[in-house]
Design an enzyme around this catalytic site. Structure first.
Site, PDB file in Angstrom:
ATOM      1  N   GLU A  14       1.143  -1.411  -0.156  1.00  0.00           N
ATOM      2  CA  GLU A  14       0.041   0.114   0.222  1.00  0.00           C
ATOM      3  C   GLU A  14       0.434   1.310   0.039  1.00  0.00           C
ATOM      4  O   GLU A  14       1.258   1.340   1.142  1.00  0.00           O
ATOM      5  CB  GLU A  14      -0.809   0.371   1.399  1.00  0.00           C
ATOM      6  CG  GLU A  14      -2.345   1.095   1.284  1.00  0.00           C
ATOM      7  CD  GLU A  14      -1.432   2.016   2.108  1.00  0.00           C
ATOM      8  OE1 GLU A  14      -0.742   3.255   1.101  1.00  0.00           O
ATOM      9  OE2 GLU A  14      -1.813   1.544   3.410  1.00  0.00           O
ATOM     10  N   CYS A  43      -2.950   8.168   4.300  1.00  0.00           N
ATOM     11  CA  CYS A  43      -2.862   7.930   2.781  1.00  0.00           C
ATOM     12  C   CYS A  43      -4.387   7.842   2.302  1.00  0.00           C
ATOM     13  O   CYS A  43      -4.184   7.930   1.279  1.00  0.00           O
ATOM     14  CB  CYS A  43      -2.004   6.190   2.430  1.00  0.00           C
ATOM     15  SG  CYS A  43      -3.862   4.844   3.835  1.00  0.00           S
TER      16      CYS A  43
END
Length: 518
Positions: A261, A300
């Site tokens: 990720e 994020c």
């Protein structure tokens, strides 16, 4: 001398052999603790996790492992107060932002405990997960192929980012432990204290088998060298580091399974047909401001690009800027402060550098430098006010589509029509999440499907869900977390789908009597 945080590896607490890396209060500048992993027996620790922790977990069924998660969640719940104190001191977050990390982690762990219980119930008396129905291999139906999912006989090395030391730990560990796979977590050094304390509390409570959960703090050399063919690697962080991990010999030669990720230039998009006084417009403004300021934009999933119709560019800039002007920045210990600090001086410099780069392609609509800090020394505190940028040339502003400033920064961009808006959103080259705002259900549905191939999650907000939607940036355990392309190509969470990463699929070709034993 500040506290030295020990590592838990090989079933015991171990101190590193070096001077250690200091952890600081990003507001006061004081040293809080030191972490060090030098001199650890990494090979022995990984072997202990595989052989002892893995065997103990696999000896249990899904219901029993779900019980372990529930017990761990109770331990964490009992120590929430301490975790909030650590988050304030080490991450510089206000209480509401700490809750996203701490309570979000506990919620995720508890959710997987419930999912595991439901999974066990659905399996009846079986202990093995079946993948689909048995398939005939020939004319004679006696001999068939049954796909099964069995826990990986390795260890999951989970390398986490600095922004979510609590949630980042449990969103990876929960599905791994439920699957029967032991976990070694490597938190980012700057905010490792919270991760280490959570692991310490769970370990000392004795709710998990020895070797099931380990933590390595600091920067140990050779950590990835310990990975073997049946191990797994889950990473959250920068795309540059992710590329290095993928090129490591353990991954390229041993086919270690990897989940990444990485960077993501996420977006929010107001669909055509909305007016400045519409509810959809107000919902967009509210969510953009929230995403810019929660955890000081260090998420994020935070909104980095804001797409609005050309006719609403000025109205959006004015509305977002007006709300940002009311945000108080400074010491999170003060009740009136809404946004705390970035996590470190290094992160502060990175945000300043990235912002300067973006300003070569966009104008400042709201200047974060105008925010006076509350009870914080600008020369010491890693605080920065929220900054809104904008450019009317959305097509020519390549930097805006390519650059993620990991802080309280977003850019407003106008579009001509729906096709243009969708094309601009895709210029993120793969993102974790895009959110859509509007009141036309058909248009929202069409846009969501159009963006689904380039986004891990599409969050659709219309007036009917104004009070119930979970938020653009909130990662819920029931939905996948990840994204294609630039976002890393990985998938985490997503309910029981997350267990797939920690299981191996095999086809058992046998007669009916044998298949009934699976």
């Amino acid at each position: 001398m500040s506290e030295r945080l020990s590592n838990y590896l090989g079933g015991r607490w171990q101190a590193g052999s070096g001077a250690g890396n200091p952890l600081f209060d990003p507001v006061l500048g004081t040293e809080l603790a030191r972490v060090d992993a030098g001199g650890l027996d990494l090979a022995g620790g990984f072997a202990f996790a595989r052989e002892q922790g893995g065997a103990a977990l696999r000896a249990l069924g899904y219901r029993e492992r779900a019980g372990l998660l529930a017990a761990a969640a109770k331990v964490l719940q009992a120590n929430r107060g301490t975790y909030y104190e650590i988050a304030t001191a080490n991450s510089g977050t206000v209480a509401g932002d700490s809750a996203v990390d701490i309570d979000g982690g506990i919620f995720t762990l508890s959710t997987y405990a419930r999912m595991g219980e439901s999974l066990a119930e659905s399996m009846g008396g079986r202990r093995t997960l079946l993948d689909g129905e048995a398939a005939r291999l020939g004319k004679d139906p006696a001999f068939q192929s049954q796909h099964v999912l069995v826990p990986a006989r390795g260890v999951a090395l989970c390398i986490n980012a600095f922004n979510f030391p609590g949630w980042g730990l449990w969103e990876k560990a929960a599905p791994a432990l439920l699957s029967g796979v032991p976990v070694i977590v490597k938190p980012a050094t700057a905010t490792a204290w919270l991760t280490q304390r959570m692991v310490r509390d769970v370990v000392e409570a004795g709710v998990l088998p020895p070797g099931a959960l380990s933590v390595v703090c600091g920067s140990p050399a050779g950590l990835l060298d310990q990975l073997q063919p049946f191990d797994l690697l889950s990473f959250t962080g920068s795309a540059d580091t992710a590329a290095q991990l993928r090129a490591h010999a353990a991954v390229s030669r041993h086919s270690v399974r990897v989940n990444i990720e990485a960077d993501s230039v996420n977006s929010a998009l107001l669909l055509p047909g909305e007016a400045p006084d519409s509810e959809a417009f107000a919902l967009l403004v509210e969510e953009v401001v929230r995403e810019m300021t929660v955890k000081s934009g260090q998420k994020c999933t935070a909104i980095r690009r804001v797409f609005v119709p050309e006719a609403l560019y000025d109205a959006a800039a004015e509305a977002i800027g007006a709300r940002l002007a009311k945000v108080t920045v400074g010491n999170p210990r003060q009740a009136e402060v809404r946004m705390g600090a970035l996590v470190s001086r290094a992160q502060l410099e990175a945000v300043r550098s990235g912002l300067a780069r973006l300003r070569t392609a966009a104008s400042v609509l709201h200047d974060g430098a105008g925010h006076a800090l509350v009870d914080a020394d600008p020369a010491v505190a890693c605080c920065v006010g929220p900054t809104l940028l904008g450019t009317r040339d959305a097509d020519g502003a390549a930097l805006v589509h390519d650059t993620e400033v990991f802080g309280p920064v977003a850019t407003v961009l106008p579009y001509r029509d729906s096709a243009h808006a969708l094309a601009l959103a895709r210029r993120g080259q793969g993102s974790l999440v895009a959110s859509l705002y509007g009141s036309d259900a058909a248009a929202l549905g069409d846009a969501a499907l159009a963006l689904a191939d380039s986004h891990g999650r599409v969050h659709v907000v219309s007036p009917e869900v104004a009070q119930s939607h979970t938020g653009h940036g909130n990662v819920m355990p029931q939905s996948i977390h990840g994204g294609p392309g630039r976002a890393g190509g990985g998938e985490e969470l997503g309910g029981l789908r997350a267990l797939g990463f920690y299981h191996r699929r095999s086809a058992i070709q046998a007669g009916a009597a044998v298949r009934e034993r699976l």
